[in-house]
Design a protein around this motif. Structure first.
Motif, mmCIF file in Angstrom:
data_model
loop_
_atom_site.group_PDB
_atom_site.id
_atom_site.type_symbol
_atom_site.label_atom_id
_atom_site.label_comp_id
_atom_site.label_asym_id
_atom_site.label_seq_id
_atom_site.Cartn_x
_atom_site.Cartn_y
_atom_site.Cartn_z
ATOM 1 N N SER A 39 0.852 -1.201 0.000
ATOM 2 C CA SER A 39 0.000 0.000 0.000
ATOM 3 C C SER A 39 0.880 1.240 0.000
ATOM 4 O O SER A 39 2.072 1.173 0.246
ATOM 5 N N GLN A 40 0.257 2.385 -0.273
ATOM 6 C CA GLN A 40 1.001 3.638 -0.347
ATOM 7 C C GLN A 40 1.028 4.387 0.972
ATOM 8 O O GLN A 40 1.641 5.439 1.071
ATOM 9 N N GLY A 41 0.345 3.887 1.977
ATOM 10 C CA GLY A 41 0.358 4.530 3.279
ATOM 11 C C GLY A 41 -0.580 5.708 3.394
ATOM 12 O O GLY A 41 -0.449 6.527 4.293
ATOM 13 N N GLU A 42 -1.538 5.798 2.493
ATOM 14 C CA GLU A 42 -2.445 6.938 2.498
ATOM 15 C C GLU A 42 -3.363 6.985 3.715
ATOM 16 O O GLU A 42 -3.893 8.042 4.047
ATOM 17 N N SER A 66 18.187 -2.540 -4.465
ATOM 18 C CA SER A 66 18.296 -2.480 -5.918
ATOM 19 C C SER A 66 17.003 -2.002 -6.571
ATOM 20 O O SER A 66 17.018 -1.264 -7.549
ATOM 21 N N VAL A 67 15.885 -2.447 -6.038
ATOM 22 C CA VAL A 67 14.589 -2.069 -6.594
ATOM 23 C C VAL A 67 13.542 -2.019 -5.494
ATOM 24 O O VAL A 67 13.549 -2.842 -4.580
ATOM 25 N N ARG A 68 12.678 -0.998 -5.563
ATOM 26 C CA ARG A 68 11.571 -0.885 -4.619
ATOM 27 C C ARG A 68 10.334 -0.549 -5.426
ATOM 28 O O ARG A 68 10.320 0.404 -6.182
ATOM 29 N N GLU A 69 9.294 -1.336 -5.251
ATOM 30 C CA GLU A 69 8.041 -1.143 -5.968
ATOM 31 C C GLU A 69 6.895 -1.062 -4.978
ATOM 32 O O GLU A 69 7.000 -1.560 -3.848
ATOM 33 N N ASN A 70 5.808 -0.457 -5.430
ATOM 34 C CA ASN A 70 4.596 -0.365 -4.621
ATOM 35 C C ASN A 70 3.430 -0.757 -5.508
ATOM 36 O O ASN A 70 3.253 -0.185 -6.595
ATOM 37 N N VAL A 71 2.625 -1.712 -5.064
ATOM 38 C CA VAL A 71 1.515 -2.191 -5.882
ATOM 39 C C VAL A 71 0.248 -1.362 -5.707
ATOM 40 O O VAL A 71 -0.695 -1.496 -6.457
ATOM 41 N N GLY A 72 0.232 -0.447 -4.727
ATOM 42 C CA GLY A 72 -0.872 0.489 -4.581
ATOM 43 C C GLY A 72 -2.202 -0.097 -4.171
ATOM 44 O O GLY A 72 -3.244 0.387 -4.582
ATOM 45 N N LEU A 73 -2.197 -1.113 -3.346
ATOM 46 C CA LEU A 73 -3.474 -1.679 -2.864
ATOM 47 C C LEU A 73 -4.145 -0.770 -1.871
ATOM 48 O O LEU A 73 -3.523 -0.021 -1.169
#
Length: 73
Positions: A39-42, A66-73
């Motif tokens: 999640s984005q922490g909203e 190396s990589v950080r992604e957020n799936v936005g659930l």
């Protein structure tokens, strides 16, 4: 990019709080580290989603991720 170690957490900053030290050691040993935030922490009680994104990106640099992604659930 191949990842040797992937940390998955519900919220931004959870990885840093729960296993940041482990990731730091792994990165220092040449391992490719990835973080996947769900999640984005909203809905967080401290700061906005934008502030959390900025903090997450700075933390990733410090930890050698190396990589950080957020799936936005």
């Amino acid at each position: 990019m191949p990842i040797d170690l992937l940390a998955i957490a519900a919220h931004r900053d959870d990885v840093e709080l729960t296993c940041g030290g482990t990731l730091l050691v792994a990165a220092s040993r040449g391992r490719a580290i990835g973080i996947l935030d769900l999640s984005q922490g909203e809905a967080g009680s401290r700061g906005s989603a934008d502030l959390r994104a900025d903090e997450a990106n700075r933390a990733a640099k410090i930890l050698g991720v190396s990589v950080r992604e957020n799936v936005g659930l």
